[in-house]
Design an enzyme around this catalytic site. Structure first.
Site, PDB file in Angstrom:
ATOM      1  CG  ASP A  12      -0.352   0.130   2.526  1.00 54.55           C
ATOM      2  OD1 ASP A  12       0.901   0.258   2.622  1.00 54.55           O
ATOM      3  OD2 ASP A  12      -1.094   0.130   3.518  1.00 54.55           O
ATOM      4  CB  CYS A  69       0.228  -2.977   4.343  1.00 49.83           C
ATOM      5  SG  CYS A  69      -0.263  -4.115   5.641  1.00 49.83           S
ATOM      6  CB  THR A  71       0.595  -3.970  10.815  1.00 49.37           C
ATOM      7  OG1 THR A  71      -0.539  -4.443  10.082  1.00 49.37           O
ATOM      8  CG2 THR A  71       0.262  -2.715  11.597  1.00 49.37           C
ATOM      9  CG  HIS A 102       8.144 -26.265   9.872  1.00 49.39           C
ATOM     10  ND1 HIS A 102       8.171 -26.280  11.240  1.00 49.39           N
ATOM     11  CD2 HIS A 102       9.332 -26.791   9.467  1.00 49.39           C
ATOM     12  CE1 HIS A 102       9.325 -26.807  11.650  1.00 49.39           C
ATOM     13  NE2 HIS A 102      10.039 -27.107  10.582  1.00 49.39           N
ATOM     14  CG  ASN A 103       3.647 -23.050   8.103  1.00 48.02           C
ATOM     15  OD1 ASN A 103       4.341 -22.243   8.708  1.00 48.02           O
ATOM     16  ND2 ASN A 103       2.968 -23.998   8.726  1.00 48.02           N
ATOM     17  CG  HIS A 137       6.682 -29.880   8.078  1.00 48.45           C
ATOM     18  ND1 HIS A 137       6.297 -29.498   9.352  1.00 48.45           N
ATOM     19  CD2 HIS A 137       7.995 -30.215   8.167  1.00 48.45           C
ATOM     20  CE1 HIS A 137       7.327 -29.575  10.170  1.00 48.45           C
ATOM     21  NE2 HIS A 137       8.366 -30.012   9.480  1.00 48.45           N
TER      22      HIS A 137
END
Length: 149
Positions: A12, A69, A71, A102-103, A137
C-alpha cells in the site's frame, strides 16, 4: 527468466520506500521482480494490492510474492483469501524461514511501520533461502489446502 525466478511485490502507500528497497535487494540476487506498485503516495487499499499479487502467485505467473503494508497484517489477510496462497506476516528471520520450511508459504508479508529496512532485508533473505521440508509438514499443508473454498 521463468516463473521459478519471478517474485511479485506489492504494497500500500505506507510501504512504498521499503518495497523499493526490497525490490532492489532481491533483483541484485538474480530474482526477476514483478513490482505491481503502487507508484504514488496517494492512499491505496491494501486488500486490492494483496489480492492482485496473490492471484499472480496462485496462477503460477510468479513463484513467490512479498507484500508490505503498515503492519503487514491486512495485506496478508487479503492475500490468504486467494485459493492456493499461503502468506505469513513475519517480523523476524526465524519466522520467515519456518513459514517456508514447515508451511510451504509462497508469500511473505512485512509491516513497513514496524520493521526497519535492515531487518526487513534479513527477513526477506531468510524467506527466500529456505525450502519446504515436506514429510510430516506436507500432510499439514494438505489439510490447510482442504479448507479452501
Amino acid at each position: 527468466m521463468t516463473a521459478e525466478t519471478r517474485i511479485v511485490l506489492s504494497s500500500d502507500h505506507a510501504a512504498i520506500p521499503l518495497r523499493r528497497a526490497v525490490a532492489d535487494h532481491i533483483a541484485a540476487q538474480g530474482w526477476e521482480v514483478v513490482d505491481i506498485g503502487p507508484t504514488t503516495l496517494e492512499s491505496t487499499h491494501y486488500p486490492e494490492r494483496g489480492a492482485e499479487a496473490a492471484r499472480r502467485v496462485a496462477a503460477g505467473d510468479c513463484r513467490l510474492g512479498i507484500l508490505l503494508c503498515g503492519t503487514g497484517q491486512g495485506i496478508m489477510m487479503a492475500a490468504n483469501k486467494i485459493d492456493g496462497v499461503r502468506c505469513g506476516v513475519c517480523g523476524d528471520p526465524f519466522s520467515a524461514r519456518m513459514i517456508r520450511q514447515h508451511n510451504d508459504a509462497n508469500m511473505l508479508a512485512i509491516g513497513a511501520r514496524v520493521t526497519g529496512e535492515g531487518l526487513a532485508l534479513e527477513i526477506v533473505d531468510a524467506f527466500l533461502s529456505a525450502a519446504f521440508e515436506g514429510g510430516r509438514h506436507a500432510t499439514r499443508v494438505a489439510m490447510i489446502a482442504e479448507l479452501e473454498g
